[in-house]
Design an enzyme around this catalytic site. Structure first.
Site, short mmCIF file in Angstrom:
data_model
loop_
_atom_site.label_atom_id
_atom_site.label_comp_id
_atom_site.label_asym_id
_atom_site.label_seq_id
_atom_site.Cartn_x
_atom_site.Cartn_y
_atom_site.Cartn_z
N GLU A 7 -35.25 -31.58 10.68
CA GLU A 7 -36.34 -32.50 10.27
C GLU A 7 -36.03 -33.98 10.44
O GLU A 7 -36.53 -34.80 9.67
CB GLU A 7 -36.78 -32.24 8.81
N GLU B 269 -43.04 -30.27 13.89
CA GLU B 269 -43.00 -28.81 13.90
C GLU B 269 -44.38 -28.20 14.11
O GLU B 269 -44.92 -27.50 13.25
CB GLU B 269 -42.34 -28.32 12.61
N HIS C 154 -23.73 -26.89 4.84
CA HIS C 154 -25.17 -27.14 4.84
C HIS C 154 -25.49 -28.18 3.76
O HIS C 154 -25.11 -28.00 2.60
CB HIS C 154 -25.96 -25.85 4.56
N GLU D 43 -37.65 -20.11 13.55
CA GLU D 43 -37.85 -19.75 12.14
C GLU D 43 -39.32 -19.59 11.77
O GLU D 43 -39.65 -18.89 10.82
CB GLU D 43 -37.18 -20.78 11.23
N GLU E 106 -33.18 -30.24 15.02
CA GLU E 106 -34.33 -29.32 15.05
C GLU E 106 -35.51 -30.15 15.57
O GLU E 106 -35.75 -30.17 16.76
CB GLU E 106 -34.57 -28.74 13.67
C1 NOJ Z 1 -35.73 -25.96 6.98
C2 NOJ Z 1 -34.75 -25.73 8.07
O1 NOJ Z 1 -35.35 -25.85 9.34
C3 NOJ Z 1 -34.15 -24.37 7.87
O2 NOJ Z 1 -33.30 -24.04 8.95
C4 NOJ Z 1 -33.42 -24.34 6.56
O3 NOJ Z 1 -32.93 -23.04 6.35
C5 NOJ Z 1 -34.35 -24.71 5.41
N1 NOJ Z 1 -35.04 -25.92 5.71
C6 NOJ Z 1 -33.61 -24.90 4.11
O4 NOJ Z 1 -32.80 -26.04 4.20
CA CA Z 2 -37.51 -27.10 9.88
#
Ligand code: NOJ
Ligand code: CA
Length: 695
Positions: free
Chosen positions: A478, A168, A407, A502, A496
């Site tokens: 991750e 990232e 989630h 984000e 991701e």
């Molecule tokens: C990192 C993730 O990339 C994000 O999308 C998520 O909301 C947060 N972690 C919490 O799990």
């Molecule tokens: Ca992330």
């Protein structure tokens, strides 16, 4: 005379024995493979006579032989050619051509065997090592892989540091000779970031451009049961050497012959658009392992998510794990996002806009104290917070034709997830959830293991397999960056594994060029859950001055340029309701395609892509630029000849600018055909999105 001729022939024979060499070509790509004077396997690649990879060494340091890279004897080769077509379960195109010429080299050193398999495509080369079944090598440890890619010059390079735990990062663009990942600064803190111990290691996919205009991309394909490959850059010689992500005790991989490593990939062209259109990585992955795939459906989704990212609500129900009332229960903080009323609001919004899914984060107990993973077991993945009525919400969503998306944040505790996941997947499948977003924030447990090491690579694959067993589609945050495994596990829809949208919520954000580099780097391995579609581009955060580095029209274009079969409309419903006319593009844009044309692209500058909707004659175009305004001319010759289309063009307003006026856009409707051309003016940090509906 005869004696001279015989002795001449003998010397040629001996020379060939000592320096065997084979070449393989496909179109303009030529591969040369041989052994050097020390019995070291070497290879080189060129394109139409221009060097792509100069003579480079291959081999390993293994526990059984610290020089398993030299002293080899050439035992022979095998050749074959393949030209076939296959159809992905979902994807950017309906059908993929897989055409290559293959050379397998058999090498032997003191009773131990090593094969190297090369596949030469029209757009590059893939190769892998194979350790055949043999008595001299059964279980063994890889201490180092010594694959080299010797570059022919000091290329312009788009790179991120070779961190063992995250991809990232923002991209740096420098010459190879200037790569130094200690210079990388975190955009949230402005301080140099912690990176892997090797300051000269960069991650793949690595994108380069030579001074004479060749585009070269190095990555890997089919990463299973092995660590991720990073590249150590020798600044003086421009040799890139494989640098594997180690385990907790410093070993790289534990293997058992027969075994084949992931493929090392070199994609090359004199056109940047060919790099983005390449199917080489997908072709080097194994076909689908799933016996049934009719339950896999690409979809768009909204989510209880951006409101937490921007600080308006919380994942947790309470502020602290020890905020307990006299009844021993958690005291609510009054800001918990995943409450029944709020989730219903998202379900209603999704239903009204024909969006298939609603992701809910923060629905399960444990978020008061999840970060930093001191405890191994933070979450159990089946216990909802008291204000999240899971059964009522599931029924409500079903009544509206919407699916809830599960989630599972593991907080890096993979051991815990390994133990819980069968229960977790049974739970979601029982409730009718057919998609999950997983997450691995923080340090990995088992302690000392890394996100991109062999142990975790095996874990992510186990999760994909478990998800498939319960007919669940997977979006992993991750994990290691993708390497085309979506072909083998078509339920592993997205990852991701890169710097997503984000970061604009919780840091100073990514510069406008970021999305023009991502397709050439992170996305080469597979789809990204980038979370596009932010409409309120300023003042969305409680931190003053924070803003997105794009215009609104560019956020729309990302639905085409950032390919994903699970694509989020990431903003909150009220921000979409404020721009319902622009939101029409998100309602219309598909997530599965029959065809893709990469019309124009230059890494770091711009990307223009057109895609044809799966099973329909409609096309969608996305055009994006970096910080520079530019006008893109898009020929519509990809449209069906003789057919008329209604074009709806969402473009930057005349005064639009990501910095000063990001929300200025105009929408224009025209009738066009394949003889037409669109002129798309892109603002600084801007973009344009076009829907072309067949009439
Ligand atoms: C990192 C993730 O990339 C994000 O999308 C998520 O909301 C947060 N972690 C919490 O799990
Ligand atoms: Ca992330």
């Amino acid at each position: 005379m005869l004696r001279y001729m015989l002795s001449f022939c003998l010397s040629i024979f001996l020379f060939l024995q000592c320096f065997p060499e084979e070449t393989v070509t496909n179109g303009k790509v030529k591969l040369t493979v041989g052994l050097d004077g020390n019995g070291r396997p070497v290879y080189s690649v060129d394109l139409g006579g221009k060097p792509v990879v100069k003579e480079s060494h291959l081999g390993f340091v293994i526990d059984a032989d610290s020089a398993f890279y030299q002293g080899f004897v050439w035992k022979g080769v095998e050749r074959r050619s393949v030209d076939e077509k296959w159809s992905p379960v979902w994807g950017e195109v309906k059908e993929v051509r897989n055409a290559y010429n293959e050379l397998t080299v058999h090498l032997e050193k003191k009773g131990r065997w090593l094969d190297i398999v090369f596949r030469v495509f029209e757009d590059g080369v893939g190769f892998r090592y194979r350790f055949p079944k043999q008595d001299g090598l059964r279980y063994f440890v890889v201490r180092q892989e010594l694959t080299e890619f010797a570059m022919g010059g000091d290329h312009k390079t788009f790179w991120i540091p070779g961190d063992y735990d995250t991809n990232e990062y923002l991209y740096s663009t420098t010459l190879l000779s200037a790569i130094d990942n200690r210079s990388v600064v975190d955009s949230s803190t402005d301080i140099a970031v912690r990176v892997a111990p090797d300051a000269q290691a960069v991650a793949t996919p690595l994108m380069m451009k030579t001074q004479d205009g060749l585009y070269i991309n190095i990555h890997e394909a089919g990463l299973m049961d092995y660590p991720a490959m990073q590249l150590h850059v020798d600044k003086a010689t421009r040799v890139l050497r494989s640098s594997l992500v180690p385990d907790a005790v410093g070993n790289m991989a534990y293997l058992h012959a027969p075994y084949a490593t992931p493929w090392r990939t070199i994609i090359v062209s004199d056109k940047a658009t060919d790099i983005l259109a390449s199917k080489l990585i997908l072709n080097l992955n194994e076909p689908s392992k799933l016996t049934s795939t009719d339950w896999i459906h690409p979809m768009k989704f909204v989510g209880v998510w951006w409101e937490m990212q921007t600080g308006k609500s919380t994942w947790s129900y309470s502020d602290y794990a020890d905020s307990l009332g006299s009844d021993g229960k958690l005291i609510p903080n009054g800001r918990h996002g995943a409450n029944t009323v709020n989730v219903k609001r998202y379900i209603d919004f999704a239903a009204a806009n024909h969006i298939g899914g609603v992701l809910v984060e923060g629905w399960n107990a444990g978020w008061e104290d999840w970060f930093g993973n001191w405890k191994e077991k933070v979450f159990d993945f089946v216990t909802p917070y008291p204000d999240f009525d899971i059964h009522a919400l599931t029924a409500y969503a079903a009544s509206k034709g919407v699916q809830l998306i599960m989630h599972n944040e593991t907080s890096g505790s993979a051991t815990n997830y390994d133990q819980q996941m069968d229960t977790a997947f049974k739970f979601m499948a029982g409730l009718g959830y057919h998609a999950v977003k997983t997450g691995y924030v923080g340090k990995i447990i088992p302690r000392g293991e890394h996100h991109d090491g062999q142990w975790m690579v095996l874990h992510y694959t186990r999760v994909a397999e478990k998800a498939a067993q319960y007919h669940v589609m997977l979006d992993a945050h991750e994990p290691m960056r993708p390497t085309g495994l979506q072909r083998t596990y078509p339920n592993w829809m997205a990852c991701e594994a890169g710097r997503g949208n984000e970061y604009n919520a919780f840091s100073k954000g990514s510069p406008p060029e970021h999305e023009t580099i991502m397709p050439f780097t992170r996305l080469m391995g597979g789809p990204m859950d980038y979370t596009p579609g932010i409409f309120k581009l300023r003042e969305y955060s409680s931190v003053p001055g924070r803003q997105m580095h794009t215009t609104l029209a560019k956020q729309l274009a990302l639905y085409v340029t950032m390919y994903s079969p699970l694509q989020m409309a990431a903003d909150v419903p009220e921000n979409y309701e404020a721009h319902s006319d622009a939101f029409q593009f998100i309602r219309d844009v598909p997530v599965d395609w029959d065809d893709t044309k990469v019309l124009d692209a230059e890494p770091g500058d711009y990307v223009v892509i057109a895609r044809r909707e799966k099973g329909k004659d409609n096309w969608f175009v996305g055009a994006i630029t970096d910080e520079n305004a530019r006008t893109m001319k898009v020929s519509l010759s990809f449209l069906d000849k003789g057919r008329k289309y209604k074009a709806v063009i969402y473009k930057d307003g005349v005064s639009a600018d990501w910095k000063t006026n990001p929300e200025a856009y105009t929408i224009e409707t025209l009738t066009v055909d394949s003889r037409g051309q669109l002129t798309l003016p892109l603002a600084p940090g801007g973009g344009a999105a076009v829907s072309l509906f067949a009439l």
